[in-house]
Design a protein around this motif. Structure first.
Motif, PDB file in Angstrom:
ATOM      1  N   GLY A  93      -8.482  67.603   7.416  1.00 54.46           N
ATOM      2  CA  GLY A  93      -8.547  67.821   6.147  1.00 54.46           C
ATOM      3  C   GLY A  93      -7.716  69.690   6.473  1.00 54.46           C
ATOM      4  N   ARG A  94      -7.384  70.233   7.281  1.00 57.00           N
ATOM      5  CA  ARG A  94      -7.007  71.332   7.835  1.00 57.00           C
ATOM      6  C   ARG A  94      -5.153  71.690   7.548  1.00 57.00           C
ATOM      7  NH1 ARG A  94      -9.207  76.093   5.784  1.00 57.00           N
ATOM      8  NH2 ARG A  94      -7.810  77.263   7.489  1.00 57.00           N
ATOM      9  N   LEU A  95      -4.486  70.331   8.409  1.00 54.18           N
ATOM     10  CA  LEU A  95      -3.657  70.033   8.602  1.00 54.18           C
ATOM     11  C   LEU A  95      -2.424  70.535   7.537  1.00 54.18           C
ATOM     12  CD1 LEU A  95      -3.458  67.002  10.075  1.00 54.18           C
ATOM     13  CD2 LEU A  95      -3.695  68.479  11.514  1.00 54.18           C
ATOM     14  N   ALA A  96      -3.428  70.203   5.560  1.00 56.51           N
ATOM     15  CA  ALA A  96      -2.258  70.591   5.035  1.00 56.51           C
ATOM     16  C   ALA A  96      -1.792  72.176   5.012  1.00 56.51           C
ATOM     17  CB  ALA A  96      -2.322  69.906   3.667  1.00 56.51           C
ATOM     18  N   ARG A  97      -2.762  72.921   5.254  1.00 51.29           N
ATOM     19  CA  ARG A  97      -2.558  74.432   5.167  1.00 51.29           C
ATOM     20  C   ARG A  97      -2.703  75.379   6.638  1.00 51.29           C
ATOM     21  NH1 ARG A  97      -5.251  77.547   2.331  1.00 51.29           N
ATOM     22  NH2 ARG A  97      -5.961  76.282   1.223  1.00 51.29           N
ATOM     23  N   ARG A  98      -2.547  74.371   8.246  1.00 49.70           N
ATOM     24  CA  ARG A  98      -2.204  75.307   9.150  1.00 49.70           C
ATOM     25  C   ARG A  98      -0.772  74.274  10.013  1.00 49.70           C
ATOM     26  NH1 ARG A  98      -3.898  72.873  13.803  1.00 49.70           N
ATOM     27  NH2 ARG A  98      -5.483  71.089  13.698  1.00 49.70           N
ATOM     28  N   ASP A 125      -9.933  78.349  10.946  1.00 49.42           N
ATOM     29  CA  ASP A 125      -9.855  76.384  10.878  1.00 49.42           C
ATOM     30  C   ASP A 125     -11.798  76.101  10.748  1.00 49.42           C
ATOM     31  OD1 ASP A 125      -7.163  76.158   9.516  1.00 49.42           O
ATOM     32  OD2 ASP A 125      -7.041  76.597  11.694  1.00 49.42           O
ATOM     33  N   ARG A 126     -12.103  76.507  12.632  1.00 56.06           N
ATOM     34  CA  ARG A 126     -13.182  76.234  12.900  1.00 56.06           C
ATOM     35  C   ARG A 126     -14.316  76.455  11.601  1.00 56.06           C
ATOM     36  NH1 ARG A 126     -10.648  77.311  17.579  1.00 56.06           N
ATOM     37  NH2 ARG A 126     -11.430  79.466  17.299  1.00 56.06           N
ATOM     38  N   ALA A 127     -13.975  77.248  11.288  1.00 54.17           N
ATOM     39  CA  ALA A 127     -15.171  77.660  10.085  1.00 54.17           C
ATOM     40  C   ALA A 127     -15.102  76.842   8.762  1.00 54.17           C
ATOM     41  CB  ALA A 127     -14.822  79.450   9.463  1.00 54.17           C
ATOM     42  N   ALA A 128     -13.904  76.385   8.475  1.00 54.94           N
ATOM     43  CA  ALA A 128     -13.587  76.091   7.312  1.00 54.94           C
ATOM     44  C   ALA A 128     -14.647  74.487   7.427  1.00 54.94           C
ATOM     45  CB  ALA A 128     -11.788  76.243   7.077  1.00 54.94           C
ATOM     46  N   VAL A 129     -14.200  74.434   8.676  1.00 57.29           N
ATOM     47  CA  VAL A 129     -14.647  72.638   8.841  1.00 57.29           C
ATOM     48  C   VAL A 129     -16.596  72.609   8.546  1.00 57.29           C
ATOM     49  CG1 VAL A 129     -15.279  70.915  10.831  1.00 57.29           C
ATOM     50  CG2 VAL A 129     -12.417  71.752  10.405  1.00 57.29           C
ATOM     51  N   ALA A 136     -15.958  65.941   2.295  1.00 54.23           N
ATOM     52  CA  ALA A 136     -15.479  67.043   3.402  1.00 54.23           C
ATOM     53  C   ALA A 136     -14.320  67.723   4.248  1.00 54.23           C
ATOM     54  CB  ALA A 136     -16.289  67.202   4.943  1.00 54.23           C
ATOM     55  N   ARG A 137     -13.850  66.538   4.319  1.00 57.48           N
ATOM     56  CA  ARG A 137     -12.969  66.586   5.032  1.00 57.48           C
ATOM     57  C   ARG A 137     -11.545  67.345   3.466  1.00 57.48           C
ATOM     58  NH1 ARG A 137      -8.648  61.376   5.454  1.00 57.48           N
ATOM     59  NH2 ARG A 137      -9.438  61.109   3.732  1.00 57.48           N
ATOM     60  N   ALA A 138     -11.910  66.992   2.312  1.00 59.20           N
ATOM     61  CA  ALA A 138     -11.160  67.779   1.201  1.00 59.20           C
ATOM     62  C   ALA A 138     -11.337  69.293   0.734  1.00 59.20           C
ATOM     63  CB  ALA A 138     -11.064  67.191  -0.466  1.00 59.20           C
ATOM     64  N   LEU A 139     -12.432  69.513   1.089  1.00 59.62           N
ATOM     65  CA  LEU A 139     -13.214  70.506   1.609  1.00 59.62           C
ATOM     66  C   LEU A 139     -12.991  71.610   2.057  1.00 59.62           C
ATOM     67  CD1 LEU A 139     -17.214  70.229   0.359  1.00 59.62           C
ATOM     68  CD2 LEU A 139     -14.895  71.261  -1.392  1.00 59.62           C
ATOM     69  N   ALA A 140     -12.900  71.025   2.875  1.00 60.80           N
ATOM     70  CA  ALA A 140     -11.897  71.613   4.604  1.00 60.80           C
ATOM     71  C   ALA A 140     -10.370  72.336   4.277  1.00 60.80           C
ATOM     72  CB  ALA A 140     -11.981  71.293   5.718  1.00 60.80           C
ATOM     73  N   GLY A 141     -10.071  72.122   3.429  1.00 61.91           N
ATOM     74  CA  GLY A 141      -8.799  72.682   3.777  1.00 61.91           C
ATOM     75  C   GLY A 141      -8.722  73.778   2.606  1.00 61.91           C
ATOM     76  N   GLU A 142      -9.906  73.798   2.087  1.00 64.57           N
ATOM     77  CA  GLU A 142      -9.866  75.338   1.256  1.00 64.57           C
ATOM     78  C   GLU A 142      -9.211  75.270  -0.175  1.00 64.57           C
ATOM     79  OE1 GLU A 142     -11.582  78.839   3.527  1.00 64.57           O
ATOM     80  OE2 GLU A 142      -9.207  78.309   3.960  1.00 64.57           O
TER      81      GLU A 142
END
Length: 262
Positions: free
Chosen positions: A111-116, A126-130, A161-167
């Protein structure tokens, strides 16, 4: 019991569809539908099976084409919108472990890929968001386990959680609690409450609200492809109002694989 302050919404809509028309072959699905959601608002889209409620959010996200009307996200016409990191999407009944040999943590980290970006390795943020996303849905202790070993409800929580991880700033959820056990419904409601408390906007398709009822600011009822109600959420009636009623009877066709924005 939760007591929250009366929300204050911004003037500019985060989501806006105006005079939307969608049809498949010769069959109309949405007929001149208009809907908007302001920043910080939680809007539930309700309706019977086949009413067009899931088609409505897919049209908003560009997953099905409009035959007429317009869509804007964060004030930008959909055709020009590129900031998908601002949007988190949880599709309808798409199993998190559908043949994917990945751990819970790996699925959520995607879920972080679109952001980073794909090429940059994950960093501390990224690790903190996950970790925060896994904690929000109550799966922090399951991060290292294969996602295929989880129950259906836990897999759905993994996708949330995957969606939330992308903030994201906007969460779009298509019947996230359909076919999900009661404990997962409660965990999901708690996670969504945390997202809303930080100012997030939610567009939620549901057959019934259950534990989500206290979070809903506004309900839109779709009937026969048209908006039949836009206002206060309907009060549950009959057996749906019983405190032990558990909506775990999935009824909609599964989402095509590979459709996800996060």
């Amino acid at each position: 019991m939760y007591v929250t302050a009366e929300p204050v919404f911004s003037a500019e809509p985060v989501v806006e569809i105006a005079h939307g028309v969608v049809g498949y072959a010769d069959r109309p699905v949405l007929r001149d539908v208009s809907l908007s959601a302001a920043a910080g608002e939680v809007v539930a889209i309700l309706g019977a099976n086949g009413s067009g409620k899931s088609t409505l959010i897919r049209a908003i996200l560009g997953l099905v084409p409009l035959r007429g009307g317009t869509v804007r996200l964060f004030g930008t016409p959909l055709k020009r919108f590129r900031q998908w990191r601002r949007v988190g999407y949880v599709p309808q009944r798409l199993g998190a472990g559908s043949g994917v040999p990945a751990t819970v943590g790996e699925v959520v980290a995607s879920g972080r890929l679109a952001r980073r970006g794909v090429l940059r390795p994950p960093g501390a943020a990224d690790r903190a968001a996950v970790t925060a996303a896994l904690t929000a849905v109550g799966l922090a202790e399951r991060a290292a386990e294969p996602v295929a070993t989880l129950s259906g409800g836990q897999q759905q929580r993994t996708l949330i959680a995957r969606a939330l991880a992308g903030e994201p700033e906007l969460l779009v959820l298509d019947e996230p609690t359909a076919g999900v056990d009661a404990s997962s419904q409660t965990a999901f409601a708690d996670a969504l409450r945390g997202f809303v408390d930080t100012g997030g906007t939610v567009l939620l398709v549901a057959h019934e609200l259950g534990p989500l009822q206290p979070l809903i600011n506004r309900a839109v009822v779709v009937h026969d492809g048209k908006i039949a109600h836009d206002g206060a959420a309907p009060v549950p009636a009959g057996h749906h109002a019983a405190p032990d009623h558990d909506h775990v009877h999935p009824h909609a066709p599964e989402e095509p694989p590979g459709v996800c924005l996060t």
